[in-house]
Design a protein around this motif. Structure first.
Motif: not given
Length: 307
Positions: A168-197
């Motif tokens: 086995a040879r390591k090629l890289g890493e798959n990093r996780r990311v949390i994402v949302a669409a701009p229009d969703y954030l306009e409707r629901r607000g942008t989470p500032r801390v994890p608990e906002d989720l």
């Protein structure tokens, strides 16, 4: 010029031995001296003499001749099996030596559906331009192929690897990311801390092993937050599409949504709280001194371009 087998019967033992095996195997496959001769570009008598010399050397009858057809004796069947095995080994040995010069031949690659389509397939055109003598045969499936059994030459695997005699040879890493669409954030607000989720629709994986728990890090301390949503799916590409359509917030491998982030259709969230959780990406293959050059150059190529 005489044909290669129209030579003196006193030729050195071992001379043209491999060629004689090819002649015998072709006679057995075609069931006729004449048919084998046509394929080899020889005369039927030359082909017959080649088989005669093999029988004389072994001291047994390999082929029963009749006016209608040829048939193998028990000894002939055993000799045919051995001949085919030897010829296959010879072909593989010559291919391995040839590969050390110019990498060539069929390269069977296995990769997961989403990662293969989004991360591996876009690189294949560039690889083909560098190595035109390699035929890349790629299969995308979320099932694990058995590389040790010869079902693939190279498998691209995400996540921890089980113990295996494979390399086995390591090629890289798959990093996780949390994402949302701009229009969703306009409707629901942008989470500032994890608990906002807790007040958002969080789109999750539906794997049995996947709990609706997202990891975070605050002030050097790791913790987990249980989230809820209205839709689950079995791959990050689908979750990313749903998020881009404004359905909710999701947490996926960055490769799944890289193009959407680049285009602005998705926005990374809560990066300051990202625990840095990644899953490794490996190439798994049969290593050792006899590893074909086509495997080596492909793994080298991926290692350079996936990091």
């Amino acid at each position: 010029m005489r044909k290669i087998f129209e030579t003196d019967a006193k030729a050195p033992v071992g001379a043209d031995r491999a060629r004689a095996l090819e002649v015998f195997a072709l006679v057995a496959a075609e069931g006729s001296f004449s048919a084998a001769a046509r394929l080899l570009g020889l005369t039927p008598s030359a082909v017959s003499r080649t088989v005669d010399r093999i029988e004389q050397r072994l001291g047994v009858r390999l082929i029963l001749r009749s006016t209608r057809a040829l048939s193998l004796t028990v000894e002939g069947e055993a000799y045919l099996a051995a001949a085919r095995r030897i010829l296959t080994d010879l072909d593989e040995a010559e291919q391995a030596i040839a590969d050390r010069g110019t990498p060539r031949g069929r390269l069977r690659v296995s990769a997961a559906q989403a990662h293969g389509r989004l991360a591996i397939v876009p690189l294949l055109g560039r690889f083909a331009g560098l190595y035109p003598h390699i035929l890349v045969d790629i299969s995308l499936s979320d099932g694990l192929v058995d590389v040790a059994a010869g079902d693939a030459d190279v498998a691209i695997r995400l996540g921890p690897l089980a113990d295996s005699p494979l390399t086995a040879r390591k090629l890289g890493e798959n990093r996780r990311v949390i994402v949302a669409a701009p229009d969703y954030l306009e409707r629901r607000g942008t989470p500032r801390v994890p608990e906002d989720l807790l007040d958002h629709d969080c789109l999750n994986f539906n794997f049995r092993r996947a709990e609706p728990v997202w990891p975070f890090r605050r002030d050097g301390r790791d913790y987990a937050l249980t989230v809820r949503g209205c839709i689950e799916a079995n791959n990050g590409e689908t979750l990313g599409q749903l998020a881009a359509d404004g359905v909710g917030v999701t947490r996926v491998g960055r490769f799944s949504v890289a193009s959407e982030i680049a285009s602005g259709r998705l926005v990374p969230l809560l990066e300051a709280f990202n625990p840095g959780d990644v899953e490794p990406v490996h190439a798994v293959f049969a290593g050792g001194a006899n590893m074909p050059a086509r495997v080596r150059v492909f793994v080298d190529f991926l290692s350079e371009h996936l990091r």
